[in-house]
Design a protein around this motif. Structure first.
Motif, short mmCIF file in Angstrom:
data_model
loop_
_atom_site.label_atom_id
_atom_site.label_comp_id
_atom_site.label_asym_id
_atom_site.label_seq_id
_atom_site.Cartn_x
_atom_site.Cartn_y
_atom_site.Cartn_z
N SER A 6 -26.89 14.36 -7.58
CA SER A 6 -27.73 13.24 -7.15
C SER A 6 -28.00 12.27 -8.30
O SER A 6 -28.37 11.12 -8.07
CB SER A 6 -29.05 13.74 -6.56
OG SER A 6 -29.93 14.18 -7.55
N HIS A 52 -25.59 11.91 -10.97
CA HIS A 52 -24.33 11.45 -11.57
C HIS A 52 -23.24 11.12 -10.57
O HIS A 52 -22.22 10.56 -10.95
CB HIS A 52 -23.80 12.51 -12.54
CG HIS A 52 -24.83 12.94 -13.54
ND1 HIS A 52 -25.32 12.11 -14.52
CD2 HIS A 52 -25.48 14.11 -13.68
CE1 HIS A 52 -26.22 12.76 -15.23
NE2 HIS A 52 -26.35 13.97 -14.75
N GLY A 53 -23.44 11.44 -9.29
CA GLY A 53 -22.40 11.21 -8.31
C GLY A 53 -22.38 9.79 -7.79
O GLY A 53 -23.17 8.93 -8.20
N GLU A 54 -21.48 9.55 -6.85
CA GLU A 54 -21.37 8.23 -6.22
C GLU A 54 -22.41 8.14 -5.11
O GLU A 54 -22.40 8.92 -4.16
CB GLU A 54 -19.97 8.04 -5.64
CG GLU A 54 -19.78 6.72 -4.96
CD GLU A 54 -18.42 6.59 -4.29
OE1 GLU A 54 -18.24 5.62 -3.54
OE2 GLU A 54 -17.55 7.46 -4.50
N SER A 55 -23.32 7.19 -5.23
CA SER A 55 -24.41 7.05 -4.27
C SER A 55 -23.91 6.47 -2.95
O SER A 55 -23.02 5.63 -2.92
CB SER A 55 -25.50 6.15 -4.84
OG SER A 55 -26.54 5.97 -3.90
N ASP A 102 -30.33 2.30 -7.31
CA ASP A 102 -30.66 3.47 -8.13
C ASP A 102 -32.05 3.99 -7.80
O ASP A 102 -32.54 4.89 -8.48
CB ASP A 102 -30.56 3.12 -9.61
CG ASP A 102 -29.11 2.94 -10.05
OD1 ASP A 102 -28.22 3.53 -9.40
OD2 ASP A 102 -28.88 2.23 -11.03
N ARG A 112 -31.53 7.54 -6.70
CA ARG A 112 -30.67 8.37 -7.57
C ARG A 112 -31.53 9.39 -8.31
O ARG A 112 -32.57 9.07 -8.86
CB ARG A 112 -29.89 7.52 -8.55
CG ARG A 112 -28.91 8.33 -9.38
CD ARG A 112 -28.06 7.46 -10.25
NE ARG A 112 -27.12 6.64 -9.50
CZ ARG A 112 -25.97 7.10 -8.97
NH1 ARG A 112 -25.66 8.35 -9.08
NH2 ARG A 112 -25.18 6.29 -8.32
N SER A 118 -26.97 17.10 -2.50
CA SER A 118 -26.69 16.11 -3.54
C SER A 118 -27.28 14.74 -3.20
O SER A 118 -27.08 13.79 -3.95
CB SER A 118 -25.18 15.96 -3.71
OG SER A 118 -24.60 15.51 -2.48
N TRP A 119 -28.01 14.64 -2.09
CA TRP A 119 -28.52 13.35 -1.65
C TRP A 119 -29.27 12.65 -2.77
O TRP A 119 -30.01 13.29 -3.48
CB TRP A 119 -29.45 13.55 -0.44
CG TRP A 119 -29.83 12.26 0.21
CD1 TRP A 119 -29.16 11.62 1.20
CD2 TRP A 119 -30.96 11.46 -0.10
NE1 TRP A 119 -29.80 10.45 1.51
CE2 TRP A 119 -30.92 10.33 0.72
CE3 TRP A 119 -32.01 11.56 -1.01
CZ2 TRP A 119 -31.87 9.33 0.68
CZ3 TRP A 119 -32.96 10.56 -1.08
CH2 TRP A 119 -32.89 9.46 -0.22
N CYS A 152 -26.34 11.09 -3.22
CA CYS A 152 -24.93 10.96 -3.61
C CYS A 152 -24.06 11.87 -2.75
O CYS A 152 -24.53 12.86 -2.20
CB CYS A 152 -24.76 11.32 -5.09
SG CYS A 152 -25.63 10.17 -6.18
N TYR A 153 -22.81 11.48 -2.65
CA TYR A 153 -21.87 12.26 -1.87
C TYR A 153 -21.75 13.68 -2.42
O TYR A 153 -21.82 13.88 -3.63
CB TYR A 153 -20.50 11.61 -1.87
CG TYR A 153 -20.45 10.33 -1.09
CD1 TYR A 153 -20.42 10.34 0.29
CD2 TYR A 153 -20.45 9.10 -1.74
CE1 TYR A 153 -20.40 9.16 1.02
CE2 TYR A 153 -20.43 7.92 -1.03
CZ TYR A 153 -20.39 7.95 0.36
OH TYR A 153 -20.37 6.78 1.08
#
Length: 131
Positions: free
Chosen positions: A31, A33-36, A42, A45, A123-124, A126-127
């Motif tokens: 959550s 460092h991943g792709e949001s 942000d 994030r 991971s929400w 983020c994917y």
């Protein structure tokens, strides 16, 4: 919130409390460092790292208008754990839906009928890993 949503969240909350802290952190670190899923935002994030497990699930669950097979078929080959079942009658149909935890990805999912999937990503926002 409908009854299916409530049951889904309750089952996920029970299971997420059983995940060892080290494993849980592997999912939640995505959550940060991943792709949001939210472009150029942000604000959320790192939410998974700051929130309690309950707060994360209450924020991260969603309903998707997609055929369950289209959503889950790629995951069912991975490590899959059935963490509970949602059994209920609704809209002239009887539903007995397993709630899956895709342990390699940190995803919970359950099908509700032919065109809805309820999910929650650890991971929400983020994917999940391998999405």
């Amino acid at each position: 919130m409908d009854k299916f949503s409530e049951e889904f969240i309750n089952i996920v909350l029970k299971h997420v409390e059983t995940i060892p802290e080290d494993n849980y952190k592997q999912f939640t670190q995505l959550s940060e460092h991943g792709e949001s899923v939210y472009p150029n935002s942000d604000v959320c994030r790192g939410f998974a790292c700051r929130a309690t497990r309950r707060e994360l699930i209450e924020q991260a669950w969603s309903v998707n208008a997609i055929k369950p097979g289209d959503y889950m078929n790629g995951f069912l080959n991975d490590e899959t754990v059935t963490v509970g079942h949602i059994e209920m009658d609704g809209e002239n149909e009887h539903i007995n839906s397993p709630v899956y935890f895709f342990a390699d990805r940190g995803i919970y999912a359950a099908a509700c009928g032919n065109n809805r999937v309820y999910d929650a990503w650890l991971s929400w926002p983020c994917y999940p890993h391998g999405w």
